[in-house]
Design a protein around this motif. Sequence first.
Motif, PDB file in Angstrom:
ATOM      1  N   LEU A   1       0.855  -1.192   0.000  1.00  0.00           N
ATOM      2  CA  LEU A   1       0.000   0.000   0.000  1.00  0.00           C
ATOM      3  C   LEU A   1       0.894   1.246   0.000  1.00  0.00           C
ATOM      4  CD1 LEU A   1      -2.877  -0.908   2.495  1.00  0.00           C
ATOM      5  CD2 LEU A   1      -3.124  -0.373   0.065  1.00  0.00           C
ATOM      6  N   SER A   2       2.085   1.072   0.567  1.00  0.00           N
ATOM      7  CA  SER A   2       3.064   2.157   0.614  1.00  0.00           C
ATOM      8  C   SER A   2       3.470   2.647  -0.778  1.00  0.00           C
ATOM      9  CB  SER A   2       4.305   1.673   1.388  1.00  0.00           C
ATOM     10  OG  SER A   2       5.365   2.568   1.231  1.00  0.00           O
ATOM     11  N   ASP A   3       3.298   1.819  -1.781  1.00  0.00           N
ATOM     12  CA  ASP A   3       3.774   2.164  -3.131  1.00  0.00           C
ATOM     13  C   ASP A   3       2.852   3.104  -3.887  1.00  0.00           C
ATOM     14  OD1 ASP A   3       5.850   0.436  -2.649  1.00  0.00           O
ATOM     15  OD2 ASP A   3       4.909  -1.260  -3.661  1.00  0.00           O
ATOM     16  N   LYS A   4       1.687   3.385  -3.315  1.00  0.00           N
ATOM     17  CA  LYS A   4       0.650   4.080  -4.091  1.00  0.00           C
ATOM     18  C   LYS A   4       0.603   5.579  -3.802  1.00  0.00           C
ATOM     19  CE  LYS A   4      -2.616   3.723  -7.046  1.00  0.00           C
ATOM     20  NZ  LYS A   4      -1.896   4.678  -7.899  1.00  0.00           N
ATOM     21  N   TYR A   5       0.526   6.363  -4.837  1.00  0.00           N
ATOM     22  CA  TYR A   5       0.239   7.795  -4.680  1.00  0.00           C
ATOM     23  C   TYR A   5      -1.273   7.973  -4.660  1.00  0.00           C
ATOM     24  CZ  TYR A   5       3.589  11.521  -4.332  1.00  0.00           C
ATOM     25  OH  TYR A   5       4.460  12.442  -3.826  1.00  0.00           O
ATOM     26  N   ALA A   6      -1.780   8.769  -3.733  1.00  0.00           N
ATOM     27  CA  ALA A   6      -3.235   8.888  -3.613  1.00  0.00           C
ATOM     28  C   ALA A   6      -3.651  10.286  -3.186  1.00  0.00           C
ATOM     29  CB  ALA A   6      -3.765   7.843  -2.624  1.00  0.00           C
ATOM     30  N   GLU A   7      -3.032  11.303  -3.782  1.00  0.00           N
ATOM     31  CA  GLU A   7      -3.438  12.673  -3.470  1.00  0.00           C
ATOM     32  C   GLU A   7      -4.928  12.854  -3.735  1.00  0.00           C
ATOM     33  OE1 GLU A   7      -1.431  16.253  -5.216  1.00  0.00           O
ATOM     34  OE2 GLU A   7       0.298  15.102  -4.506  1.00  0.00           O
TER      35      GLU A   7
ATOM     36  N   ASN B   1      -8.095   0.576  -3.752  1.00  0.00           N
ATOM     37  CA  ASN B   1      -7.778  -0.087  -2.477  1.00  0.00           C
ATOM     38  C   ASN B   1      -7.387   0.915  -1.400  1.00  0.00           C
ATOM     39  OD1 ASN B   1      -8.190  -2.735  -3.589  1.00  0.00           O
ATOM     40  ND2 ASN B   1      -6.302  -2.369  -4.741  1.00  0.00           N
ATOM     41  N   VAL B   2      -6.738   1.997  -1.815  1.00  0.00           N
ATOM     42  CA  VAL B   2      -6.454   3.075  -0.867  1.00  0.00           C
ATOM     43  C   VAL B   2      -7.777   3.678  -0.405  1.00  0.00           C
ATOM     44  CG1 VAL B   2      -5.297   5.275  -0.488  1.00  0.00           C
ATOM     45  CG2 VAL B   2      -4.231   3.555  -1.950  1.00  0.00           C
ATOM     46  N   ASP B   3      -8.714   3.864  -1.350  1.00  0.00           N
ATOM     47  CA  ASP B   3     -10.049   4.356  -0.974  1.00  0.00           C
ATOM     48  C   ASP B   3     -10.654   3.463   0.108  1.00  0.00           C
ATOM     49  OD1 ASP B   3      -9.924   6.433  -2.742  1.00  0.00           O
ATOM     50  OD2 ASP B   3     -11.496   5.714  -4.086  1.00  0.00           O
ATOM     51  N   THR B   4     -10.519   2.167  -0.059  1.00  0.00           N
ATOM     52  CA  THR B   4     -11.093   1.233   0.919  1.00  0.00           C
ATOM     53  C   THR B   4     -10.500   1.467   2.305  1.00  0.00           C
ATOM     54  OG1 THR B   4     -11.435  -0.451  -0.772  1.00  0.00           O
ATOM     55  CG2 THR B   4     -11.405  -1.217   1.505  1.00  0.00           C
ATOM     56  N   VAL B   5      -9.176   1.532   2.393  1.00  0.00           N
ATOM     57  CA  VAL B   5      -8.584   1.652   3.735  1.00  0.00           C
ATOM     58  C   VAL B   5      -8.804   3.050   4.322  1.00  0.00           C
ATOM     59  CG1 VAL B   5      -6.890  -0.190   3.389  1.00  0.00           C
ATOM     60  CG2 VAL B   5      -6.210   2.179   2.955  1.00  0.00           C
TER      61      VAL B   5
END
Length: 478
Positions: free
Chosen positions: A60-66, A79-83
């Motif tokens: 999950l650390s690998d994802k950019y999610a600004e 998946n970032v949205d989920t967490v």
Amino acid sequence: MSLNAESTAFRSALEVIRAVEPRVADAIGAELADQRESLKLIASENYASPATLLAMGNWLSDKYAEGTVGRRFYAGCQNVDTVEALAAEHARQLFGAAHAYVQPHSGIDANLVAFWAVLADRVESPALKKAQVRQVNELTEADWFALRRELSNQRMLGMSLDAGGHLTHGFRPNISGKMFDQRSYGTDPATGLIDYDKVAEAAREFKPLILVAGYSAYPRKVNFRIMREIADEVGATFMVDMAHFAGLVAGKVFTGDFDPVPHAHIVTTTTHKSLRGPRGGMVLCGPELADQVDRGCPMVLGGPLPHVMAAKAVALAEARRPDFADYASRIVANAQALAEGLLRRGAKLVTGGTDNHLVLIDVSGYGLTGRQAEQALLDSGIVTNRNAVPQDPNGAWYTSGIRIGTPALTTRGLGGAEMDATAELIHTVLTQTAPGSNPDGTPSKAKYVLDPAVADKVSRQANELLTGFPLYPAVDLG
Ligand SMILES: *Cc1c(COP(=O)(O)O)cnc(C)c1O
């Protein structure tokens, strides 16, 4: 012997790390050993659960999610949205908040998000409206210049540092002190308690944009209902920084007037202190400030840390379980047992006791500075930190206080009897330590004399105290 899941998980992780940089694997292993051996009384520290820790060590650390949930500046954030949504949902439910923003990387960052949300809401938005534009890029150079001056000329009223306030509440070494014109309220010199009439007086005179409550070294409850009334009277936004005591709010030890969430316009916190989550921060607010708070990244925050938000979701789920309320009430019972044990042995405590997770010992009663006491205790296997006391004659570096807190030892399972034994060990070290002197014979604020045999004996006793309470009992690194 078959290993349990936790041992297998951590052993395997270390094996993978060791293959690349063995010194890092060794340091991780050594940290567990050190934590297991030390009597940790640092009021701001805790031990997160294995599930919380493991949630951080992955891709999950690998994802950019600004951006925010469902509104990202990058593709592929499902998946970032989920967490992130889960962490926010747990936070809203746990604290009864309308809105939760779980991206801040730390408590300082959460405060910056909150300050700028309030500035945007109360200073920037009206200026945009007045200029009849929708966003700052549409302002003329002259209007933009005027707005920037106005943004940097706002006032904040917060608790003074030596009364237990925090550097981020408008003090000069921190960015908040450079952004805001700040005044402080202190505590009553006779009782050590917040004098709400004095706070109201200061607020009427200073008329702050933001009134801040919250502390890192005040051993008592704060009445947030009264603080909100003061804020309302002078038209201030009321902000509470519950970084230290969020676990006591989550665990329903602080309710009614003492629960900040229903009273404050905006609440900030860390997630790693009494709340027992991963290192991080969080902002809670009502619907009025929600949109501004959600602009935290990229306004003042770097890209979100999705792996840490996953760990926040796990830790907040744990804090919603009934046993967390039991944990929170044991934290306070332990702090009170520690305070009583110290008082009975003749120690001087700021405010004479505690009703939260921390105790502030005024070590001038032992003829020591905070720095001397802190080092002597550390030599004896007791980890604390020095802290200024109200009107401290020794300043913020040497200090006259030792701050001790019970969230970590309570997580290990220590109870009232162990707190009394801990008070005995602390008292022994402090009575056996003498202030040292400089080469020219003048008294030193840093040097001290403690018989190594005493330090050794106390270290052994501290260690014995911990043997019945293993840390991460299910984790065997082999
Ligand atoms: C610990 C603390 C902070 C800062 O938290 P970090 O995660 O270290 O940035 C902010 N405010 C208060 C009151 C604190 O006690």
